[in-house]
Design a protein around this motif. Sequence first.
Motif, PDB file in Angstrom:
ATOM      1  N   TYR A 239       0.804  -1.204   0.155  1.00 58.93           N
ATOM      2  CA  TYR A 239       0.167   0.044  -0.056  1.00 58.93           C
ATOM      3  C   TYR A 239       0.825   1.098  -0.011  1.00 58.93           C
ATOM      4  O   TYR A 239       0.231   2.203  -0.537  1.00 58.93           O
ATOM      5  CB  TYR A 239      -0.828   0.197   1.108  1.00 58.93           C
ATOM      6  N   ALA A 240       2.027   1.053   0.411  1.00 62.16           N
ATOM      7  CA  ALA A 240       2.949   2.447   0.468  1.00 62.16           C
ATOM      8  C   ALA A 240       3.358   2.646  -1.027  1.00 62.16           C
ATOM      9  O   ALA A 240       3.670   3.717  -0.984  1.00 62.16           O
ATOM     10  CB  ALA A 240       4.347   1.862   1.382  1.00 62.16           C
ATOM     11  N   ASP A 241       3.532   1.611  -1.788  1.00 62.11           N
ATOM     12  CA  ASP A 241       3.850   1.937  -3.370  1.00 62.11           C
ATOM     13  C   ASP A 241       2.686   2.787  -4.094  1.00 62.11           C
ATOM     14  O   ASP A 241       3.120   3.619  -4.784  1.00 62.11           O
ATOM     15  CB  ASP A 241       3.853   0.612  -4.004  1.00 62.11           C
ATOM     16  N   VAL A 242       1.456   2.773  -3.572  1.00 63.52           N
ATOM     17  CA  VAL A 242       0.418   3.091  -3.931  1.00 63.52           C
ATOM     18  C   VAL A 242       0.526   4.904  -3.225  1.00 63.52           C
ATOM     19  O   VAL A 242       0.330   5.826  -3.890  1.00 63.52           O
ATOM     20  CB  VAL A 242      -1.040   2.787  -3.708  1.00 63.52           C
ATOM     21  N   LEU A 243       0.784   4.896  -2.108  1.00 63.61           N
ATOM     22  CA  LEU A 243       0.946   6.222  -1.448  1.00 63.61           C
ATOM     23  C   LEU A 243       2.017   6.918  -1.893  1.00 63.61           C
ATOM     24  O   LEU A 243       2.062   8.177  -2.242  1.00 63.61           O
ATOM     25  CB  LEU A 243       1.129   5.934   0.030  1.00 63.61           C
ATOM     26  N   THR A 244       3.234   6.634  -2.329  1.00 67.82           N
ATOM     27  CA  THR A 244       4.414   6.984  -2.803  1.00 67.82           C
ATOM     28  C   THR A 244       4.511   7.356  -4.236  1.00 67.82           C
ATOM     29  O   THR A 244       5.220   7.885  -4.972  1.00 67.82           O
ATOM     30  CB  THR A 244       5.580   6.403  -2.466  1.00 67.82           C
ATOM     31  N   GLU A 245       3.141   6.892  -4.895  1.00 70.13           N
ATOM     32  CA  GLU A 245       2.911   6.938  -6.374  1.00 70.13           C
ATOM     33  C   GLU A 245       4.014   6.237  -7.211  1.00 70.13           C
ATOM     34  O   GLU A 245       4.202   6.463  -8.256  1.00 70.13           O
ATOM     35  CB  GLU A 245       2.981   8.319  -6.700  1.00 70.13           C
ATOM     36  N   THR A 246       4.582   5.006  -6.661  1.00 68.01           N
ATOM     37  CA  THR A 246       5.306   4.114  -7.539  1.00 68.01           C
ATOM     38  C   THR A 246       4.441   3.476  -8.153  1.00 68.01           C
ATOM     39  O   THR A 246       4.763   2.838  -9.343  1.00 68.01           O
ATOM     40  CB  THR A 246       6.130   3.360  -6.507  1.00 68.01           C
ATOM     41  N   VAL A 247       3.213   3.171  -7.823  1.00 68.86           N
ATOM     42  CA  VAL A 247       2.172   2.433  -8.389  1.00 68.86           C
ATOM     43  C   VAL A 247       0.806   3.243  -8.617  1.00 68.86           C
ATOM     44  O   VAL A 247       0.574   3.901  -7.689  1.00 68.86           O
ATOM     45  CB  VAL A 247       2.012   1.155  -7.808  1.00 68.86           C
ATOM     46  N   GLU A 248       0.509   3.124  -9.747  1.00 69.00           N
ATOM     47  CA  GLU A 248      -0.944   3.936 -10.121  1.00 69.00           C
ATOM     48  C   GLU A 248      -1.832   3.097 -10.529  1.00 69.00           C
ATOM     49  O   GLU A 248      -1.616   2.204 -11.469  1.00 69.00           O
ATOM     50  CB  GLU A 248      -0.721   5.049 -11.114  1.00 69.00           C
ATOM     51  N   LEU A 249      -3.061   3.100  -9.891  1.00 73.76           N
ATOM     52  CA  LEU A 249      -4.148   2.146 -10.058  1.00 73.76           C
ATOM     53  C   LEU A 249      -5.245   3.122 -10.914  1.00 73.76           C
ATOM     54  O   LEU A 249      -5.684   4.072 -10.390  1.00 73.76           O
ATOM     55  CB  LEU A 249      -4.806   1.453  -8.831  1.00 73.76           C
ATOM     56  N   VAL A 250      -6.032   2.384 -11.892  1.00 77.86           N
ATOM     57  CA  VAL A 250      -6.839   3.150 -12.551  1.00 77.86           C
ATOM     58  C   VAL A 250      -7.757   2.138 -12.713  1.00 77.86           C
ATOM     59  O   VAL A 250      -7.707   1.029 -13.273  1.00 77.86           O
ATOM     60  CB  VAL A 250      -6.531   3.598 -14.159  1.00 77.86           C
ATOM     61  N   LEU A 251      -9.125   2.374 -12.187  1.00 75.86           N
ATOM     62  CA  LEU A 251     -10.428   1.441 -12.082  1.00 75.86           C
ATOM     63  C   LEU A 251     -10.961   1.551 -13.537  1.00 75.86           C
ATOM     64  O   LEU A 251     -11.360   2.846 -14.068  1.00 75.86           O
ATOM     65  CB  LEU A 251     -11.501   1.848 -11.066  1.00 75.86           C
ATOM     66  N   CYS A 252     -10.928   0.247 -14.496  1.00 68.74           N
ATOM     67  CA  CYS A 252     -11.814   0.287 -15.558  1.00 68.74           C
ATOM     68  C   CYS A 252     -13.171  -0.492 -15.396  1.00 68.74           C
ATOM     69  O   CYS A 252     -13.301  -1.391 -15.340  1.00 68.74           O
ATOM     70  CB  CYS A 252     -10.803  -0.498 -16.685  1.00 68.74           C
ATOM     71  N   LYS A 253     -14.192   0.580 -15.410  1.00 66.69           N
ATOM     72  CA  LYS A 253     -15.392   0.254 -15.194  1.00 66.69           C
ATOM     73  C   LYS A 253     -16.538   0.972 -16.228  1.00 66.69           C
ATOM     74  O   LYS A 253     -16.458   2.007 -16.175  1.00 66.69           O
ATOM     75  CB  LYS A 253     -15.927   0.199 -13.681  1.00 66.69           C
ATOM     76  N   ASP A 254     -17.323  -0.201 -16.637  1.00 63.48           N
ATOM     77  CA  ASP A 254     -18.494   0.738 -17.810  1.00 63.48           C
ATOM     78  C   ASP A 254     -17.880   1.601 -18.691  1.00 63.48           C
ATOM     79  O   ASP A 254     -18.367   2.617 -19.179  1.00 63.48           O
ATOM     80  CB  ASP A 254     -19.489   1.363 -16.813  1.00 63.48           C
ATOM     81  N   GLY A 255     -16.718   1.202 -19.491  1.00 67.13           N
ATOM     82  CA  GLY A 255     -16.111   2.144 -20.284  1.00 67.13           C
ATOM     83  C   GLY A 255     -15.430   3.588 -19.836  1.00 67.13           C
ATOM     84  O   GLY A 255     -15.108   4.170 -20.341  1.00 67.13           O
ATOM     85  N   GLU A 256     -15.367   3.595 -18.592  1.00 64.10           N
ATOM     86  CA  GLU A 256     -14.841   4.761 -18.041  1.00 64.10           C
ATOM     87  C   GLU A 256     -13.459   4.337 -17.024  1.00 64.10           C
ATOM     88  O   GLU A 256     -13.516   3.327 -16.535  1.00 64.10           O
ATOM     89  CB  GLU A 256     -15.921   5.566 -17.170  1.00 64.10           C
ATOM     90  N   ASN A 257     -12.641   5.240 -17.135  1.00 62.95           N
ATOM     91  CA  ASN A 257     -11.507   5.048 -16.453  1.00 62.95           C
ATOM     92  C   ASN A 257     -11.411   6.122 -15.223  1.00 62.95           C
ATOM     93  O   ASN A 257     -11.661   7.271 -15.461  1.00 62.95           O
ATOM     94  CB  ASN A 257     -10.360   4.947 -17.228  1.00 62.95           C
TER      95      ASN A 257
END
Length: 88
Positions: A66-84
């Motif tokens: 979770y620290a990788d997400v906090l430090t922006e080493t990892v970015e997550l984009v939710l792909c749902k119903d044709g929207e990101n």
Amino acid sequence: MLAKNALHEIKKNLEGLVGERLLLRANGGRRKTVEHFGVLEETYPSVFVVKLDPPDGSFKRVSYSYADVLTETVELVLCKDGENTRLM
């Protein structure tokens, strides 16, 4: 204390997205960024696991803290119903 609360919020948000399709952008080192589509498979106390969709049809799993997400080493984009939608 702020970082601990932020990590808890990230974990709580991801727990609600288990089974959802994501675009994962991660730092690949040496100025490289890797992008993969996958499904958020599981959350654990310190890490989360994403099951990737490689082009050859085989399955691969990666885990990040979770620290990788906090430090922006990892970015997550939710792909749902044709929207990101960018998470966190």
